[in-house]
Design a protein around this motif. Structure first.
Motif, PDB file in Angstrom:
ATOM      1  N   ALA A 284      25.585  34.211   2.136  1.00 28.03           N
ATOM      2  CA  ALA A 284      26.542  35.294   1.941  1.00 28.03           C
ATOM      3  C   ALA A 284      26.974  35.392   0.479  1.00 28.03           C
ATOM      4  CB  ALA A 284      27.757  35.087   2.841  1.00 28.03           C
ATOM      5  N   LEU A 285      27.255  34.250  -0.155  1.00 24.52           N
ATOM      6  CA  LEU A 285      27.705  34.256  -1.547  1.00 24.52           C
ATOM      7  C   LEU A 285      26.586  34.697  -2.494  1.00 24.52           C
ATOM      8  CD1 LEU A 285      29.800  30.959  -1.593  1.00 24.52           C
ATOM      9  CD2 LEU A 285      30.675  33.288  -1.700  1.00 24.52           C
ATOM     10  N   THR A 286      25.364  34.246  -2.240  1.00 28.16           N
ATOM     11  CA  THR A 286      24.242  34.641  -3.088  1.00 28.16           C
ATOM     12  C   THR A 286      23.987  36.138  -2.979  1.00 28.16           C
ATOM     13  OG1 THR A 286      23.226  32.465  -2.773  1.00 28.16           O
ATOM     14  CG2 THR A 286      21.820  34.203  -3.626  1.00 28.16           C
TER      15      THR A 286
ATOM     16  N   GLY B 120      33.808  30.576   5.489  1.00 31.33           N
ATOM     17  CA  GLY B 120      32.935  29.438   5.258  1.00 31.33           C
ATOM     18  C   GLY B 120      33.674  28.121   5.371  1.00 31.33           C
ATOM     19  N   VAL B 121      34.850  28.042   4.741  1.00 29.86           N
ATOM     20  CA  VAL B 121      35.662  26.819   4.818  1.00 29.86           C
ATOM     21  C   VAL B 121      36.088  26.558   6.260  1.00 29.86           C
ATOM     22  CG1 VAL B 121      37.854  25.766   4.124  1.00 29.86           C
ATOM     23  CG2 VAL B 121      36.467  26.985   2.434  1.00 29.86           C
ATOM     24  N   ASP B 122      36.528  27.605   6.945  1.00 25.54           N
ATOM     25  CA  ASP B 122      36.992  27.442   8.328  1.00 25.54           C
ATOM     26  C   ASP B 122      35.843  27.005   9.235  1.00 25.54           C
ATOM     27  OD1 ASP B 122      39.307  27.570   9.977  1.00 25.54           O
ATOM     28  OD2 ASP B 122      38.517  29.371  10.936  1.00 25.54           O
ATOM     29  N   LEU B 123      34.662  27.550   8.995  1.00 28.08           N
ATOM     30  CA  LEU B 123      33.494  27.167   9.796  1.00 28.08           C
ATOM     31  C   LEU B 123      33.190  25.682   9.629  1.00 28.08           C
ATOM     32  CD1 LEU B 123      31.160  28.238  11.605  1.00 28.08           C
ATOM     33  CD2 LEU B 123      29.862  28.608   9.505  1.00 28.08           C
ATOM     34  N   LEU B 124      33.229  25.183   8.392  1.00 32.47           N
ATOM     35  CA  LEU B 124      32.975  23.771   8.148  1.00 32.47           C
ATOM     36  C   LEU B 124      34.072  22.896   8.763  1.00 32.47           C
ATOM     37  CD1 LEU B 124      31.838  23.907   4.400  1.00 32.47           C
ATOM     38  CD2 LEU B 124      30.395  23.828   6.436  1.00 32.47           C
TER      39      LEU B 124
ATOM     40  N   PRO C 226      36.357  32.996  17.528  1.00 34.51           N
ATOM     41  CA  PRO C 226      35.402  31.965  17.974  1.00 34.51           C
ATOM     42  C   PRO C 226      34.536  31.473  16.811  1.00 34.51           C
ATOM     43  CG  PRO C 226      35.411  33.829  19.489  1.00 34.51           C
ATOM     44  CD  PRO C 226      36.218  34.239  18.296  1.00 34.51           C
ATOM     45  N   LEU C 227      34.110  30.226  16.934  1.00 38.58           N
ATOM     46  CA  LEU C 227      33.291  29.614  15.897  1.00 38.58           C
ATOM     47  C   LEU C 227      31.998  30.406  15.673  1.00 38.58           C
ATOM     48  CD1 LEU C 227      33.284  27.059  14.070  1.00 38.58           C
ATOM     49  CD2 LEU C 227      31.929  25.930  15.827  1.00 38.58           C
ATOM     50  N   ALA C 228      31.358  30.825  16.774  1.00 35.48           N
ATOM     51  CA  ALA C 228      30.109  31.584  16.655  1.00 35.48           C
ATOM     52  C   ALA C 228      30.337  32.929  15.981  1.00 35.48           C
ATOM     53  CB  ALA C 228      29.497  31.793  18.041  1.00 35.48           C
ATOM     54  N   LEU C 229      31.506  33.512  16.197  1.00 38.73           N
ATOM     55  CA  LEU C 229      31.811  34.800  15.567  1.00 38.73           C
ATOM     56  C   LEU C 229      31.968  34.632  14.059  1.00 38.73           C
ATOM     57  CD1 LEU C 229      32.417  37.787  15.757  1.00 38.73           C
ATOM     58  CD2 LEU C 229      34.803  37.231  16.311  1.00 38.73           C
ATOM     59  N   GLU C 230      32.587  33.549  13.629  1.00 37.88           N
ATOM     60  CA  GLU C 230      32.719  33.304  12.193  1.00 37.88           C
ATOM     61  C   GLU C 230      31.345  33.127  11.537  1.00 37.88           C
ATOM     62  OE1 GLU C 230      37.059  31.344  11.390  1.00 37.88           O
ATOM     63  OE2 GLU C 230      35.444  29.953  11.883  1.00 37.88           O
ATOM     64  N   ALA C 231      30.473  32.382  12.216  1.00 37.63           N
ATOM     65  CA  ALA C 231      29.110  32.214  11.697  1.00 37.63           C
ATOM     66  C   ALA C 231      28.389  33.562  11.655  1.00 37.63           C
ATOM     67  CB  ALA C 231      28.343  31.221  12.561  1.00 37.63           C
ATOM     68  N   GLY C 232      28.560  34.359  12.703  1.00 33.68           N
ATOM     69  CA  GLY C 232      27.934  35.678  12.739  1.00 33.68           C
ATOM     70  C   GLY C 232      28.465  36.606  11.662  1.00 33.68           C
ATOM     71  N   LEU C 233      29.754  36.492  11.341  1.00 32.88           N
ATOM     72  CA  LEU C 233      30.321  37.323  10.290  1.00 32.88           C
ATOM     73  C   LEU C 233      29.725  36.987   8.925  1.00 32.88           C
ATOM     74  CD1 LEU C 233      34.113  37.518  11.259  1.00 32.88           C
ATOM     75  CD2 LEU C 233      32.505  39.419  11.080  1.00 32.88           C
ATOM     76  N   LEU C 234      29.580  35.692   8.655  1.00 32.48           N
ATOM     77  CA  LEU C 234      28.969  35.290   7.384  1.00 32.48           C
ATOM     78  C   LEU C 234      27.539  35.812   7.283  1.00 32.48           C
ATOM     79  CD1 LEU C 234      30.181  31.596   6.898  1.00 32.48           C
ATOM     80  CD2 LEU C 234      30.729  33.557   5.458  1.00 32.48           C
ATOM     81  N   LEU C 235      26.792  35.684   8.376  1.00 32.63           N
ATOM     82  CA  LEU C 235      25.411  36.169   8.380  1.00 32.63           C
ATOM     83  C   LEU C 235      25.367  37.682   8.208  1.00 32.63           C
ATOM     84  CD1 LEU C 235      22.406  35.532   8.758  1.00 32.63           C
ATOM     85  CD2 LEU C 235      22.744  35.771  11.228  1.00 32.63           C
ATOM     86  N   THR C 236      26.262  38.393   8.880  1.00 33.11           N
ATOM     87  CA  THR C 236      26.290  39.853   8.793  1.00 33.11           C
ATOM     88  C   THR C 236      26.666  40.321   7.402  1.00 33.11           C
ATOM     89  OG1 THR C 236      26.882  40.011  11.142  1.00 33.11           O
ATOM     90  CG2 THR C 236      27.308  41.939   9.775  1.00 33.11           C
ATOM     91  N   VAL C 237      27.679  39.689   6.817  1.00 33.57           N
ATOM     92  CA  VAL C 237      28.079  40.042   5.449  1.00 33.57           C
ATOM     93  C   VAL C 237      26.911  39.841   4.491  1.00 33.57           C
ATOM     94  CG1 VAL C 237      29.518  39.312   3.505  1.00 33.57           C
ATOM     95  CG2 VAL C 237      30.545  39.649   5.747  1.00 33.57           C
ATOM     96  N   GLY C 238      26.208  38.709   4.627  1.00 30.50           N
ATOM     97  CA  GLY C 238      25.063  38.452   3.761  1.00 30.50           C
ATOM     98  C   GLY C 238      23.963  39.478   3.938  1.00 30.50           C
TER      99      GLY C 238
END
Length: 284
Positions: free
Chosen positions: A170-172, A228-232, A257-269
């Motif tokens: 996401a950051l890249t 990202g921090v919250d996911l870790l 939900p944890l999976a939603l946070e991961a999905g958000l990072l992936l979607t943003v990227g």
């Protein structure tokens, strides 16, 4: 600068180059270039790791004696650990954008654009290489899991690495989207100096987002670093329940939900990379 050889036209029975093969080879070449740069610059890697290690051991060690565990749900060094992992991946991810601008100014980007591959493939290769380099440098910091009070649990380490990989992507992608929109490295550096530390402080890396003023909590909910921090941090709680930290990103008083946070990072990227690829496809 590391030499890079992109695929030359490969005529087959039809006399035409197989498009997909060339695209994949170009992506592989760019990723290989970034990995070679990482392997050939150990001093640069050490400098990238120095600041988060210093924060973790010195700042974390000092404040750990002043902040009671009950206020955070865990020791301060353990609480700080996900934030320092995110700080570690943040710098190399952003460097990808800086390299794109300097490559454009030096004329190196023009040489790459002469290769028989699409501009989108070149951008994807840069993003993939930057993501892997950032995650690899973050993985080095996982060696400090023991000193901050976490077990060397293979599943936990894998979860943390996966979270760093998503955040790095996401950051890249965000750095590349900014780089294709700017021509001046001075403006890019000025924006970075203006945004990097505020984004880190609004990520919950150093203290719970709930302790921020109301307006700042709203900004934190829009900050990709915060997810990202919250996911870790929640990955740690998943494997080590007695080290579960308080706080985190909340929507209407509830944690997503944890999976939603991961999905958000992936979607943003993905969305950011698609937008950057569309803009990058315009002629120079």
């Amino acid at each position: 600068m590391t030499a890079l050889t992109l695929p030359a036209p490969d005529t087959t029975d039809t006399g035409r180059p197989p498009r997909l093969r060339h695209e994949l080879r170009a992506i592989h070449a760019l990723v290989h270039r970034d990995l070679l740069r990482l392997a050939g610059q150990p001093a640069h890697t050490a400098l990238v790791l120095f600041q988060p290690v210093l924060y973790l051991l010195v700042l974390g060690g000092g404040l750990a004696t002043l902040i009671p565990n009950a206020s955070l749900g865990t020791g301060y060094q353990t609480y700080l650990f996900p934030g320092m992992l995110m700080m570690t991946v943040q710098t190399p991810a952003i460097m990808v954008g800086i390299r794109l601008i300097t490559d454009r100014q030096s004329g190196y980007l023009r040489e790459l654009l002469m290769a028989p591959v699409s501009r989108s493939a070149l951008l994807l290769g840069s993003c993939a290489g930057g993501t892997l380099v950032a995650a690899a440098q973050g993985a080095v910091l996982l060696c400090l899991a023991g000193p901050v009070g976490l077990p060397y649990d293979p599943v936990l380490l894998l979860l943390l690495f996966g979270g760093m990989l998503l955040a790095s992507f996401a950051l890249t992608a965000l750095a590349l989207a900014l780089a294709v929109s700017l021509r001046s490295p001075e403006i890019f550096h000025a924006l970075l100096s203006l945004l990097m530390m505020p984004l880190l402080f609004l990520s919950g890396a150093f203290f719970p987002p709930a302790s921020l003023p109301g307006w700042a909590q709203g900004l934190a909910a829009l900050n990709p670093l915060a997810y990202g921090v919250d996911l870790l941090r929640r990955s740690i709680a998943l494997r080590v329940p007695d080290q579960a930290a308080v706080g985190g990103i909340e929507w209407a008083g509830r944690q997503p939900p944890l999976a939603l946070e991961a999905g958000l990072l992936l979607t943003v990227g993905l969305l950011t990379l698609l937008w950057a690829a569309r803009r990058f496809s315009r002629p120079e």
